[in-house]
Write a protein that holds these residues in place. Structure first.
Motif, PDB file in Angstrom:
ATOM      1  N   GLY A 164      39.231 -29.302 -21.367  1.00 62.54           N
ATOM      2  CA  GLY A 164      38.781 -27.915 -21.475  1.00 62.54           C
ATOM      3  C   GLY A 164      39.186 -27.199 -22.747  1.00 62.54           C
ATOM      4  O   GLY A 164      39.161 -25.964 -22.790  1.00 62.54           O
ATOM      5  N   GLN A 165      39.532 -27.944 -23.803  1.00 60.22           N
ATOM      6  CA  GLN A 165      39.940 -27.287 -25.049  1.00 60.22           C
ATOM      7  C   GLN A 165      38.791 -26.472 -25.645  1.00 60.22           C
ATOM      8  O   GLN A 165      39.020 -25.420 -26.257  1.00 60.22           O
ATOM      9  N   LEU A 166      37.556 -26.957 -25.462  1.00 59.28           N
ATOM     10  CA  LEU A 166      36.394 -26.225 -25.962  1.00 59.28           C
ATOM     11  C   LEU A 166      36.370 -24.796 -25.427  1.00 59.28           C
ATOM     12  O   LEU A 166      36.201 -23.839 -26.189  1.00 59.28           O
ATOM     13  N   TYR A 167      36.562 -24.634 -24.108  1.00 59.94           N
ATOM     14  CA  TYR A 167      36.484 -23.310 -23.497  1.00 59.94           C
ATOM     15  C   TYR A 167      37.713 -22.459 -23.826  1.00 59.94           C
ATOM     16  O   TYR A 167      37.628 -21.239 -23.904  1.00 59.94           O
ATOM     17  N   THR A 168      38.832 -23.125 -24.039  1.00 60.58           N
ATOM     18  CA  THR A 168      40.032 -22.396 -24.458  1.00 60.58           C
ATOM     19  C   THR A 168      39.816 -21.770 -25.829  1.00 60.58           C
ATOM     20  O   THR A 168      40.165 -20.603 -26.061  1.00 60.58           O
ATOM     21  N   PHE A 169      39.206 -22.534 -26.735  1.00 62.96           N
ATOM     22  CA  PHE A 169      38.923 -21.995 -28.070  1.00 62.96           C
ATOM     23  C   PHE A 169      37.864 -20.894 -28.008  1.00 62.96           C
ATOM     24  O   PHE A 169      37.924 -19.931 -28.781  1.00 62.96           O
ATOM     25  N   MET A 170      36.898 -21.019 -27.117  1.00 60.53           N
ATOM     26  CA  MET A 170      35.897 -19.963 -26.969  1.00 60.53           C
ATOM     27  C   MET A 170      36.560 -18.642 -26.577  1.00 60.53           C
ATOM     28  O   MET A 170      36.225 -17.574 -27.105  1.00 60.53           O
ATOM     29  N   VAL A 171      37.491 -18.713 -25.640  1.00 65.73           N
ATOM     30  CA  VAL A 171      38.206 -17.510 -25.215  1.00 65.73           C
ATOM     31  C   VAL A 171      39.055 -16.963 -26.358  1.00 65.73           C
ATOM     32  O   VAL A 171      39.126 -15.745 -26.578  1.00 65.73           O
ATOM     33  N   LEU A 172      39.671 -17.860 -27.126  1.00 67.29           N
ATOM     34  CA  LEU A 172      40.549 -17.426 -28.215  1.00 67.29           C
ATOM     35  C   LEU A 172      39.802 -16.755 -29.359  1.00 67.29           C
ATOM     36  O   LEU A 172      40.401 -16.024 -30.149  1.00 67.29           O
ATOM     37  N   ILE A 173      38.491 -16.991 -29.466  1.00 71.23           N
ATOM     38  CA  ILE A 173      37.707 -16.299 -30.490  1.00 71.23           C
ATOM     39  C   ILE A 173      37.797 -14.786 -30.293  1.00 71.23           C
ATOM     40  O   ILE A 173      37.714 -14.012 -31.257  1.00 71.23           O
ATOM     41  N   SER A 174      38.009 -14.365 -29.050  1.00 78.01           N
ATOM     42  CA  SER A 174      38.102 -12.924 -28.755  1.00 78.01           C
ATOM     43  C   SER A 174      39.297 -12.271 -29.443  1.00 78.01           C
ATOM     44  O   SER A 174      39.365 -11.044 -29.556  1.00 78.01           O
ATOM     45  N   GLU A 175      40.238 -13.089 -29.946  1.00 75.90           N
ATOM     46  CA  GLU A 175      41.380 -12.540 -30.678  1.00 75.90           C
ATOM     47  C   GLU A 175      40.959 -11.889 -31.995  1.00 75.90           C
ATOM     48  O   GLU A 175      41.757 -11.189 -32.623  1.00 75.90           O
ATOM     49  N   CYS A 176      39.691 -12.090 -32.403  1.00 73.77           N
ATOM     50  CA  CYS A 176      39.223 -11.477 -33.650  1.00 73.77           C
ATOM     51  C   CYS A 176      39.233  -9.950 -33.578  1.00 73.77           C
ATOM     52  O   CYS A 176      39.182  -9.270 -34.607  1.00 73.77           O
ATOM     53  N   PHE A 221      30.206 -18.400 -19.894  1.00 71.90           N
ATOM     54  CA  PHE A 221      29.837 -18.689 -18.505  1.00 71.90           C
ATOM     55  C   PHE A 221      28.524 -19.474 -18.441  1.00 71.90           C
ATOM     56  O   PHE A 221      28.362 -20.354 -17.592  1.00 71.90           O
ATOM     57  N   TYR A 222      27.603 -19.165 -19.354  1.00 69.15           N
ATOM     58  CA  TYR A 222      26.343 -19.923 -19.426  1.00 69.15           C
ATOM     59  C   TYR A 222      26.637 -21.377 -19.775  1.00 69.15           C
ATOM     60  O   TYR A 222      26.067 -22.303 -19.177  1.00 69.15           O
ATOM     61  N   HIS A 223      27.527 -21.594 -20.750  1.00 72.43           N
ATOM     62  CA  HIS A 223      27.895 -22.947 -21.175  1.00 72.43           C
ATOM     63  C   HIS A 223      28.568 -23.701 -20.021  1.00 72.43           C
ATOM     64  O   HIS A 223      28.304 -24.889 -19.810  1.00 72.43           O
ATOM     65  N   LEU A 224      29.441 -23.013 -19.294  1.00 71.61           N
ATOM     66  CA  LEU A 224      30.086 -23.633 -18.134  1.00 71.61           C
ATOM     67  C   LEU A 224      29.049 -24.080 -17.104  1.00 71.61           C
ATOM     68  O   LEU A 224      29.118 -25.193 -16.574  1.00 71.61           O
ATOM     69  N   PHE A 225      28.083 -23.216 -16.842  1.00 68.46           N
ATOM     70  CA  PHE A 225      27.042 -23.516 -15.856  1.00 68.46           C
ATOM     71  C   PHE A 225      26.207 -24.722 -16.292  1.00 68.46           C
ATOM     72  O   PHE A 225      25.856 -25.574 -15.472  1.00 68.46           O
ATOM     73  N   MET A 226      25.915 -24.811 -17.598  1.00 65.04           N
ATOM     74  CA  MET A 226      25.085 -25.901 -18.110  1.00 65.04           C
ATOM     75  C   MET A 226      25.841 -27.226 -18.176  1.00 65.04           C
ATOM     76  O   MET A 226      25.225 -28.282 -18.354  1.00 65.04           O
ATOM     77  N   HIS A 227      27.170 -27.185 -18.056  1.00 61.97           N
ATOM     78  CA  HIS A 227      27.977 -28.407 -18.137  1.00 61.97           C
ATOM     79  C   HIS A 227      28.810 -28.621 -16.864  1.00 61.97           C
ATOM     80  O   HIS A 227      29.904 -29.189 -16.915  1.00 61.97           O
ATOM     81  N   LEU A 228      28.292 -28.164 -15.743  1.00 69.26           N
ATOM     82  CA  LEU A 228      29.012 -28.305 -14.477  1.00 69.26           C
ATOM     83  C   LEU A 228      29.264 -29.764 -14.119  1.00 69.26           C
ATOM     84  O   LEU A 228      30.283 -30.092 -13.496  1.00 69.26           O
ATOM     85  N   ASP A 229      28.347 -30.638 -14.511  1.00 71.81           N
ATOM     86  CA  ASP A 229      28.520 -32.057 -14.200  1.00 71.81           C
ATOM     87  C   ASP A 229      29.769 -32.625 -14.867  1.00 71.81           C
ATOM     88  O   ASP A 229      30.434 -33.516 -14.315  1.00 71.81           O
ATOM     89  N   GLN A 230      30.112 -32.118 -16.056  1.00 77.57           N
ATOM     90  CA  GLN A 230      31.325 -32.557 -16.742  1.00 77.57           C
ATOM     91  C   GLN A 230      32.563 -31.891 -16.151  1.00 77.57           C
ATOM     92  O   GLN A 230      33.598 -32.544 -15.969  1.00 77.57           O
ATOM     93  N   ILE A 231      32.447 -30.617 -15.844  1.00 79.02           N
ATOM     94  CA  ILE A 231      33.583 -29.853 -15.326  1.00 79.02           C
ATOM     95  C   ILE A 231      34.033 -30.381 -13.968  1.00 79.02           C
ATOM     96  O   ILE A 231      35.213 -30.348 -13.628  1.00 79.02           O
TER      97      ILE A 231
END
Length: 272
Positions: A164-176, A221-231
């Motif tokens: 889940g590093q991809l989603y962790t980095f997505m959240v961290l972009i909000s630090e901008c 959340f859209y990305h999570l939904f589209m990759h549920l099979d991996q999650i």
């Protein structure tokens, strides 16, 4: 254009080669990067103390607590710039987490570079949380504690489990948005609340927050939904973090966004 892309690719390859050569072995990445993050925070704090005392007259007139907050915000600004740049690079520019890239499913991808960046960020959150507890509630109330604990849980899991590093980095972009928030505090503290810079800062904060903490989370959340099979293939605890942390942060971001809107409207009304 093609030549420019080739040059950029060449620099990227060299950078990755250097990182592979000089970064510590994977087993030591979590420990060394967290220590680097903590020491980096200490260095920025001390430099802020020195530079501010020499260059800002308003700094010397502040109370001890205000000076601590001034330096703490310098620390968070530097972290925000660093982790935003790393997150944007890894998520959007490098192609490391792209669906069309070979090397396993995106949700399970990690590298020494990505783990190091997360470790440095974890070092910052540990340092900042320690300061919040030590001086509670002067540097932040209960909502900051919740925010930091959730962030640290996600970071620690992503580093140790390499999931889940991809989603962790997505959240961290909000630090901008953090540098803008801190600049607003600096302007207020320096008595520049009625300045044009203060108004411009408020407008830019509105758009930055809308993009990085509202719309980006919709995309997440859209990305999570589209990759549920991996999650579905990661651990139960990992799935809880992947859904719980962004959900809680989204609620908090929306609440803070409403405050930003009210503050901006109030500021603009006074200017008329």
């Amino acid at each position: 254009m093609e030549a420019a892309n080739m040059v950029a690719k060449s620099y990227q390859t060299r950078a990755e080669s250097l990182l592979r050569q000089y970064l510590p072995a994977d087993s030591f990445v979590p420990y060394t990067s967290v220590i680097v993050g903590i020491l980096g925070c200490k260095m920025v704090y001390d430099l802020s103390q020195l530079i501010s005392a020499l260059n800002f007259k308003s700094y010397s007139s502040l109370s001890n607590m205000k000076r601590v907050e001034w330096n703490n915000r310098a620390m968070s600004t530097v972290h925000a710039i660093f982790i935003t740049a790393m997150s944007l690079y890894l998520v959007f520019w490098s192609g490391f987490f792209g669906d069309d890239r070979t090397g396993g499913l995106p949700v399970f991808r990690s590298s020494s570079l990505s783990s190091s960046a997360l470790g440095i960020s974890l070092g910052y959150f540990l340092t900042d949380l320690a300061m919040i507890f030590w001086l509670y509630p002067s540097l932040g109330g209960f909502e900051y504690v919740i925010h930091h604990l959730l962030s640290m849980s996600a970071l620690l899991y992503a580093i140790l489990m390499k999931e889940g590093q991809l989603y962790t980095f997505m959240v961290l972009i909000s630090e901008c948005t953090t540098p803008g928030i801190n600049l607003r505090w600096y302007l207020d503290t320096a008595g520049k609340k009625r300045s044009k810079a203060y108004v411009i800062n408020g407008v830019l904060m509105f758009f930055a927050w809308l993009g990085a903490r509202i719309l980006l989370f919709v995309y997440l959340f859209y990305h999570l939904f589209m990759h549920l099979d991996q999650i579905e293939q990661i651990t139960t605890y990992g799935k809880c973090l992947l859904f719980m942390v962004p959900c809680v942060l989204s609620v908090m971001n929306t609440m803070w966004f409403m405050k930003i809107i009210k503050g901006l409207v109030k500021t603009l009304a006074k200017r008329q």
